[in-house]
Design an enzyme around this catalytic site. Structure first.
Site, mmCIF file in Angstrom:
data_model
loop_
_atom_site.group_PDB
_atom_site.id
_atom_site.type_symbol
_atom_site.label_atom_id
_atom_site.label_comp_id
_atom_site.label_asym_id
_atom_site.label_seq_id
_atom_site.Cartn_x
_atom_site.Cartn_y
_atom_site.Cartn_z
ATOM 1 N N HIS A 305 0.704 -0.873 -0.058
ATOM 2 C CA HIS A 305 0.023 0.138 -0.309
ATOM 3 C C HIS A 305 0.920 1.298 -0.058
ATOM 4 C CE1 HIS A 305 -3.162 2.709 1.093
ATOM 5 N NE2 HIS A 305 -4.279 1.558 0.526
ATOM 6 N N ASP A 363 -8.023 -5.288 -0.086
ATOM 7 C CA ASP A 363 -8.432 -6.542 -0.943
ATOM 8 C C ASP A 363 -8.122 -7.996 -0.552
ATOM 9 O OD1 ASP A 363 -7.500 -3.138 -3.555
ATOM 10 O OD2 ASP A 363 -9.201 -4.534 -2.859
HETATM 11 C C1 SDX Z 1 -6.666 0.770 -2.650
HETATM 12 O O1 SDX Z 1 -4.809 4.754 -1.730
HETATM 13 C C2 SDX Z 1 -5.618 4.134 -1.427
HETATM 14 O O2 SDX Z 1 -6.127 4.171 -0.244
HETATM 15 C C3 SDX Z 1 -5.831 2.672 -2.423
HETATM 16 C C4 SDX Z 1 -6.679 2.163 -1.540
HETATM 17 C C5 SDX Z 1 -8.238 2.172 -1.201
HETATM 18 O O3 SDX Z 1 -9.103 1.975 0.031
HETATM 19 O O4 SDX Z 1 -8.378 4.148 -1.730
HETATM 20 O O5 SDX Z 1 -6.360 1.550 -0.010
HETATM 21 C C6 SDX Z 1 -7.328 0.572 -2.924
HETATM 22 O O6 SDX Z 1 -5.852 0.832 -3.653
HETATM 23 C C7 SDX Z 1 -4.948 -1.279 -1.887
HETATM 24 C C8 SDX Z 1 -3.884 -1.296 -3.021
HETATM 25 C C9 SDX Z 1 -4.756 -2.907 -3.671
HETATM 26 N N1 SDX Z 1 -4.128 -2.544 -5.116
HETATM 27 C C10 SDX Z 1 -2.510 -4.507 -4.860
HETATM 28 O O7 SDX Z 1 -2.870 -5.173 -3.757
HETATM 29 C C11 SDX Z 1 -1.562 -4.539 -6.474
HETATM 30 C C12 SDX Z 1 -0.605 -4.788 -5.580
HETATM 31 N N2 SDX Z 1 -0.011 -3.554 -4.703
HETATM 32 C C13 SDX Z 1 1.098 -2.897 -5.539
HETATM 33 O O8 SDX Z 1 0.215 -3.189 -6.964
HETATM 34 C C14 SDX Z 1 1.784 -1.582 -4.587
HETATM 35 O O9 SDX Z 1 1.696 -2.022 -3.320
HETATM 36 C C15 SDX Z 1 0.643 -0.426 -5.011
HETATM 37 C C16 SDX Z 1 -0.093 -0.197 -6.265
HETATM 38 C C17 SDX Z 1 -0.266 -0.620 -3.598
HETATM 39 C C18 SDX Z 1 1.427 0.533 -4.096
HETATM 40 O O10 SDX Z 1 2.764 0.755 -5.069
HETATM 41 P P1 SDX Z 1 3.693 2.039 -4.458
HETATM 42 O O11 SDX Z 1 3.129 2.506 -2.993
HETATM 43 O O12 SDX Z 1 4.237 2.917 -5.788
HETATM 44 O O13 SDX Z 1 5.033 1.842 -4.171
HETATM 45 P P2 SDX Z 1 5.762 0.649 -5.013
HETATM 46 O O14 SDX Z 1 4.973 -0.086 -6.176
HETATM 47 O O15 SDX Z 1 7.089 1.642 -5.353
HETATM 48 O O16 SDX Z 1 6.710 -0.475 -4.149
HETATM 49 C C19 SDX Z 1 7.768 -0.480 -3.723
HETATM 50 C C20 SDX Z 1 8.310 -1.565 -3.496
HETATM 51 C C21 SDX Z 1 8.927 -1.739 -5.118
HETATM 52 O O17 SDX Z 1 9.740 -2.224 -5.030
HETATM 53 P P3 SDX Z 1 11.635 -1.925 -5.883
HETATM 54 O O18 SDX Z 1 11.706 -1.468 -7.104
HETATM 55 O O19 SDX Z 1 11.367 -0.432 -4.218
HETATM 56 O O20 SDX Z 1 12.450 -3.019 -5.395
HETATM 57 O O21 SDX Z 1 7.839 -2.440 -2.779
HETATM 58 C C22 SDX Z 1 7.394 -3.869 -4.247
HETATM 59 C C23 SDX Z 1 7.231 -3.157 -4.978
HETATM 60 O O22 SDX Z 1 8.318 -3.754 -6.580
HETATM 61 N N3 SDX Z 1 6.267 -4.512 -3.912
HETATM 62 C C24 SDX Z 1 5.963 -5.534 -4.727
HETATM 63 C C25 SDX Z 1 4.253 -4.990 -4.094
HETATM 64 N N4 SDX Z 1 3.570 -3.815 -3.587
HETATM 65 C C26 SDX Z 1 5.046 -3.346 -4.147
HETATM 66 N N5 SDX Z 1 6.328 -6.775 -4.467
HETATM 67 C C27 SDX Z 1 5.174 -7.768 -4.817
HETATM 68 N N6 SDX Z 1 4.442 -7.429 -4.250
HETATM 69 C C28 SDX Z 1 3.579 -6.341 -4.161
HETATM 70 N N7 SDX Z 1 2.207 -6.246 -3.660
#
Ligand code: SDX
Length: 428
Positions: A305, A363
């Protein structure tokens, strides 16, 4: 209350006001930065940017705190119902018994849609993704309810808000019925909000449908958990669309479109598809490795998140609701639940996830719960949109009523070609 901060840019020192909120991080007001320095700030994912001032929802990502108008989500989910949370988000205070009764009645009195809307669905393929139908149908509400589109009129703003909260379950249920080829079911005003929705989805003309109160309570609590969440991507979309003066129905349709993405509200559908792809507990290590592999685009859906770097408080309540629903529907032995619980256990002890502070979000458990309630995976994000409508419209109303409100118009860092002259095609 303001302090000052000083920014040094080359030989310039610029004083910028620092504003303090009730709780949470201070903000540096950079409104005059470009005027004083000719420079923009740069923050593409808005990781360090507050886009507005708001009194509606507060999140502390490190502490795993979510509050609506100061009330913790755990208390609202446990003690109240969804329409009470709607009243709180819209008006800023918990309703008295009389106010609650009046609000519930007003919402119930608006739950039918214009009969002409039933014809609107016929333009879609039956196998269209329900979110595509929702974007189109909610946007089209502006063609039916133009008597509540004057955003300058407080009365029309509230009528549009009530209409959207009241009609989203009806439209979502109609979307589902159209998808499965069954006749639409009209709302019944002797049922409460969540029970009405379940009946509109699952009743058929051939037999009486009795709503299971345990499932209705679970559905209502799931709506509460999804009601609002500060300035997430879809809420920011609604605010930006609303800043141009677009009507509330168009703004909510824009929010639905943004929510559809798998990185946002589409994650509940993507998460269940992922759990089905993993299939059995013994395949979890293979998928954890994929999630950690930089060269593999695979992500653990339902994990991570932007704000929560601790457990998402909604995920805990959703897990409890999952157990209740699986028990009430006789699916306690759902193999996907075992996969989800085992996946969470592995991930929470894995150094990669610990270091990156990746925890289950709202989720992660919602998909298993919604499937047990009888919804197909393609309807999961529709339910998220149904619940989030009150958050979107409350934030929209706050933005419209903010005297400092202006059209949102970000700038950019331009790295394209400098000026160059046109070359005739014969000379290229
Ligand atoms: C919702 O914003 C809100 O409040 C949203 C929400 C709401 O109520 O409105 O809470 C609802 O959207 C919840 C989130 C649902 N999405 C997912 O579950 C999809 C999987 N999660 C990711 O795609 C990700 O964690 C996000 C999109 C939720 C957050 O992305 P960020 O903050 O941009 O973080 P990032 O992509 O920069 O990740 C940071 C690091 C990365 O590694 P590095 O590049 O630093 O090496 O963490 C890793 C990412 O690769 N990472 C994950 C991961 N999420 C982040 N690695 C594996 N699996 C994951 N799920």
């Amino acid at each position: 209350m303001t302090d000052k901060s000083t920014l040094t840019l080359g030989d310039m020192n610029v004083e910028l006001p620092v504003r303090k909120g009730t709780i949470g991080p201070d903000v540096i007001d950079i409104g005059a930065l470009y005027k004083h320095t000719g420079a923009f700030t740069y923050d593409p994912g808005f990781t360090s940017t507050a886009s507005c001032e708001s009194k509606i929802t507060y999140i502390d990502g490190d502490e795993g705190v979510l509050m609506h108008r100061g009330y913790p989500i755990e208390q609202l989910a446990e003690k109240g119902d969804f329409l009470e949370t709607c009243y709180l988000l819209l008006y800023g205070e918990l309703p008295t018994a009389a106010q609650k009764k009046d609000f519930d009645t007003r919402v119930l009195r608006h739950n039918m849609v214009h009969e002409q809307m039933t014809k609107f669905f016929n333009g879609f393929r039956r196998d269209a993704h329900p979110m595509a139908v929702m974007v189109g149908t909610v946007g089209a509400m502006a063609a039916f309810y133009h008597d509540s589109t004057d955003i300058a009129d407080p009365h029309q703003r509230m009528v549009a808000s009530i209409r959207l909260i009241a009609k989203m379950p009806t439209i979502a249920a109609m979307t589902y019925k159209y998808h499965v080829g069954q006749p639409f079911v009209y709302p019944k005003n002797d049922l409460d909000y969540a029970a009405n929705f379940l009946r509109m989805c699952f009743a058929v003309p051939c037999e009486e449908y009795v709503v299971n109160p345990v499932l209705a309570r679970a559905m209502d609590r799931i709506f509460i958990l999804h009601a609002d969440h500060e300035q997430n991507a879809s809420t920011s979309t609604v605010r930006l669309a609303g800043s141009s003066g677009a009507n509330p129905f168009a703004c909510i349709a824009a929010g639905i479109a943004c929510l559809w993405g798998p990185a946002h509200g589409g994650a509940n559908e993507a998460c269940l598809n992922m759990l089905e792809e993993i299939g059995t507990v013994d395949r979890i290590p293979e998928y954890l490795a994929k999630a950690k592999d930089k060269n593999d685009p695979f992500r653990l859906m339902g994990f991570g998140h932007r704000v929560y770097k601790n457990y998402d408080p909604r995920a805990k309540i959703m897990q409890k609701t999952m157990y209740e629903v699986l028990e009430a529907t006789g699916h306690s032995d759902d193999p996907l639940m075992q996969v989800a619980l085992e996946l969470e256990k592995h991930a929470l002890s894995d150094p990669y996830f610990i270091e990156k502070k990746l925890y289950p979000n709202v989720d992660f458990y919602s998909g298993i719960t919604l499937r047990a309630l009888g919804f197909p995976t393609t309807m999961f994000t529709v339910l998220f949109a149904l619940a989030r409508t009150v958050g979107w419209i409350s934030q929209w109303k706050e933005m419209i009523e903010d005297p400092a409100q202006r059209i949102g118009r970000p700038r950019q860092l331009y790295t394209g070609a400098a000026k160059r002259d046109y070359v005739d095609i014969a000379k290229r």
